[in-house]
Design a protein around this motif. Structure first.
Motif, PDB file in Angstrom:
ATOM      1  N   CYS A  27      39.044  36.165  41.368  1.00  0.00           N
ATOM      2  CA  CYS A  27      40.365  35.779  41.410  1.00  0.00           C
ATOM      3  C   CYS A  27      41.151  35.840  40.253  1.00  0.00           C
ATOM      4  N   THR A  29      44.346  34.590  38.501  1.00  0.00           N
ATOM      5  CA  THR A  29      45.374  33.583  38.456  1.00  0.00           C
ATOM      6  C   THR A  29      46.170  33.650  37.250  1.00  0.00           C
ATOM      7  N   GLU A  59      49.135  38.452  47.405  1.00  0.00           N
ATOM      8  CA  GLU A  59      49.435  36.919  47.168  1.00  0.00           C
ATOM      9  C   GLU A  59      50.282  36.320  48.329  1.00  0.00           C
ATOM     10  N   ARG A 115      45.940  35.366  42.891  1.00  0.00           N
ATOM     11  CA  ARG A 115      45.634  33.992  43.280  1.00  0.00           C
ATOM     12  C   ARG A 115      44.704  33.677  43.994  1.00  0.00           C
ATOM     13  N   ASP A 119      44.841  27.464  43.942  1.00  0.00           N
ATOM     14  CA  ASP A 119      46.078  27.479  43.074  1.00  0.00           C
ATOM     15  C   ASP A 119      47.341  26.559  43.440  1.00  0.00           C
ATOM     16  N   HIS A 153      42.138  33.656  34.198  1.00  0.00           N
ATOM     17  CA  HIS A 153      43.489  33.080  34.239  1.00  0.00           C
ATOM     18  C   HIS A 153      44.374  33.584  33.226  1.00  0.00           C
ATOM     19  N   THR A 187      47.718  25.111  36.485  1.00  0.00           N
ATOM     20  CA  THR A 187      46.819  26.034  36.983  1.00  0.00           C
ATOM     21  C   THR A 187      45.535  26.044  36.322  1.00  0.00           C
ATOM     22  N   TRP A 191      41.636  25.012  38.069  1.00  0.00           N
ATOM     23  CA  TRP A 191      40.441  25.739  38.306  1.00  0.00           C
ATOM     24  C   TRP A 191      39.396  25.472  37.095  1.00  0.00           C
TER      25      TRP A 191
END
Length: 236
Positions: A27, A29, A59, A115, A119, A153, A187, A191
């Motif tokens: 992922c 993000t 997305e 994402r 999220d 991220h 965000t 996570w």
């Protein structure tokens, strides 16, 4: 709302249990204007040249905005919960469909998600997010730690490179610099439990940031075997 949003228990985690050892599920993000779109294109080109099949999961939120949903619709908690339930269902289905096909090929592959399922937590109050999880019948671990092999991220340009922060590269982006930083931090928090969450800040120029992302994926595919035997989403 409960009647329309429920009935999906045990769904989010079981697809990961079928993953083959040569399919990695990652992922990407981050905050607004963090460079995800450019990074995904760079990763696809780079790893395709290295002999990997690379699949990009679009997305889900962008698809919903393009389909007619609007930020002005999200005026109360029920509407925000309904939107995030719709988004999560679409997100998981897109991911599962591409992962299923990638596994069917029997080739080394990387599924890159624009994402991921956690999220939505960054855009809601905690009690609203709890309702989304309840209606979807999922446990946070099943849509985080047990679903994605790694979470990358990319920090918003607003945090450390604000002169490059722009609303022009995404027609649905609305956040000011301060708001973008707040969304980025939320965000990251969403996570935080993932054992392989990697954060890419703006301490280098953008090309350096992309290089760090590419290097991280190299490390993941060479030393991190895909998650095996995922539990069902309801924790069973």
């Amino acid at each position: 709302l409960e009647r329309t949003m429920g009935g999906r228990k045990g769904r989010a985690g079981h697809k990961r249990a079928e993953a083959q050892a040569d399919v990695h599920f990652v992922c990407l993000t981050g905050g607004p204007c963090g460079g995800k779109t450019t990074a995904l294109a760079r990763l696809k080109a780079h790893f395709s040249d290295k002999g990997y099949r690379v699949f990009l999961v679009p997305e889900a939120a962008t698809l919903l905005w393009q389909g007619g949903c609007s930020h002005t619709d999200l005026t109360d908690a029920d509407r925000r919960v309904a939107f995030q339930c719709a988004l999560m269902q679409l997100q998981l289905q897109l991911e599962d469909s591409l992962a299923l096909f990638a596994r069917s090929l029997g080739e080394k592959a990387i599924v890159l998600c624009d994402r991921g399922a956690m999220d939505g937590r960054a855009y809601m109050e905690p009690h609203e997010w709890a309702r989304v999880l309840q209606y979807q019948g999922v446990h946070p671990t099943a849509i985080s730690d047990e679903r994605y092999d790694a979470v990358l991220h990319l920090c918003t340009a607003a945090d450390g490179a604000s002169k490059y922060y722009s609303l022009d590269t995404n027609e649905t982006r609305r956040e000011s610099v301060d708001e973008a930083i707040q969304v980025d931090r939320r965000t990251q928090d969403a996570w935080a439990s993932h054992p392989r969450r990697l954060i890419f800040d703006n301490t280098t120029d953008f090309e350096g940031k992309l290089t760090r992302v590419v290097d991280a994926i190299h490390e993941i595919v060479s030393s991190c075997p895909p998650v095996q035997g995922a539990k069902k989403a309801n924790g069973a």
